[in-house]
Scaffold this active site. Sequence first.
Site, PDB file in Angstrom:
ATOM      1  N   CYS A  36       0.807  -1.223   0.000  1.00 28.99           N
ATOM      2  CA  CYS A  36       0.000   0.000   0.000  1.00 28.99           C
ATOM      3  C   CYS A  36       0.843   1.277   0.000  1.00 28.99           C
ATOM      4  O   CYS A  36       0.293   2.361  -0.169  1.00 28.99           O
ATOM      5  CB  CYS A  36      -0.919   0.014   1.227  1.00 28.99           C
ATOM      6  SG  CYS A  36       0.018   0.102   2.753  1.00 28.99           S
ATOM      7  N   ASP A  38       2.321   2.637   2.546  1.00 31.84           N
ATOM      8  CA  ASP A  38       2.373   3.302   3.847  1.00 31.84           C
ATOM      9  C   ASP A  38       3.699   3.018   4.547  1.00 31.84           C
ATOM     10  O   ASP A  38       4.406   2.092   4.175  1.00 31.84           O
ATOM     11  CB  ASP A  38       1.200   2.834   4.729  1.00 31.84           C
ATOM     12  CG  ASP A  38      -0.125   3.367   4.214  1.00 31.84           C
ATOM     13  OD1 ASP A  38      -0.112   4.365   3.483  1.00 31.84           O
ATOM     14  OD2 ASP A  38      -1.158   2.781   4.535  1.00 31.84           O
ATOM     15  N   CYS A  63      -2.548   2.821   8.197  1.00 31.75           N
ATOM     16  CA  CYS A  63      -3.984   2.805   8.487  1.00 31.75           C
ATOM     17  C   CYS A  63      -4.252   2.327   9.923  1.00 31.75           C
ATOM     18  O   CYS A  63      -3.325   2.019  10.674  1.00 31.75           O
ATOM     19  CB  CYS A  63      -4.666   1.868   7.497  1.00 31.75           C
ATOM     20  SG  CYS A  63      -4.147   0.183   7.789  1.00 31.75           S
ATOM     21  N   CYS A 107      -1.002  -5.158   6.617  1.00 32.44           N
ATOM     22  CA  CYS A 107      -0.627  -4.056   7.518  1.00 32.44           C
ATOM     23  C   CYS A 107       0.169  -4.597   8.708  1.00 32.44           C
ATOM     24  O   CYS A 107       1.040  -3.916   9.256  1.00 32.44           O
ATOM     25  CB  CYS A 107      -1.865  -3.315   8.014  1.00 32.44           C
ATOM     26  SG  CYS A 107      -3.058  -2.972   6.710  1.00 32.44           S
TER      27      CYS A 107
HETATM   28 FE1  FES Z   1      -1.324   0.579   4.371  1.00 36.76          FE
HETATM   29 FE2  FES Z   1      -2.731  -0.646   6.222  1.00 36.76          FE
HETATM   30  S1  FES Z   1      -3.365  -0.112   4.205  1.00 36.76           S
HETATM   31  S2  FES Z   1      -0.680  -0.049   6.339  1.00 36.76           S
END
Ligand code: FES
Length: 211
Positions: A36, A38, A63, A107
């Site tokens: 993702c 992140d 998230c 995640c």
């Molecule tokens: Fe990116 Fe959860 S969607 S860490």
Amino acid sequence: MAIKYTKKVIEHFQNPHNVGKIENPDAMATEGSPACGDQLSVYLKVDKKSQIIKEIKFQSYGCASNIATASIITDMALGKIIEEAKKITWKQAADKLGGLPPIKMHCSVLAIDALRGAIKNYEKNKLGKKFDESLNKQSIEKQLNEVIYGKVGVDIISLRLVKYIGIDEKNNVLIELSLNKEDQFKDDLKHEITERLNRFPKIGKIKIALV
Ligand code: FES
């Protein structure tokens, strides 16, 4: 459709433990999720003599699931010797939270990546440990163990989706995945596998075929 979280995930998301930054940490690492994009940073203070993690903090740019897993894994790692802390898995973290939705399982992998990254940096920089980064079937499999199939929230090795791993003399890699060509997660998987394999310094071209 709204994503359903367990009570425990919501608790840790709303009141996360060990949030923040340690000034002058013994080690830290920032990892990004190939799935993702992140990011998560983990900071450590380790007792030199006992090798026990005496302080641990995290900063998440991810998230709710990532904040909750970072909170739980930092709780789990605090007070453990580093040898034990690096054995904590994304599956254990998710189980402690009462489970995560399949699409959000990656995640927890990000949280574990950041914890292990910080421990690895500690071992490298403070203990002078050397790491084997050679490319072979086992080391590739180890990376693929952390690639989650979002439909069911399980890694592609356990699901036996990886049918073949080939490496030629130029370090070009061929991965064959047993997956329908119409599968909605095929592009995510290809992207994540490529990002993970690109962590090998000497890797050549990567080809992923659906069979
Ligand atoms: Fe990116 Fe959860 S969607 S860490």
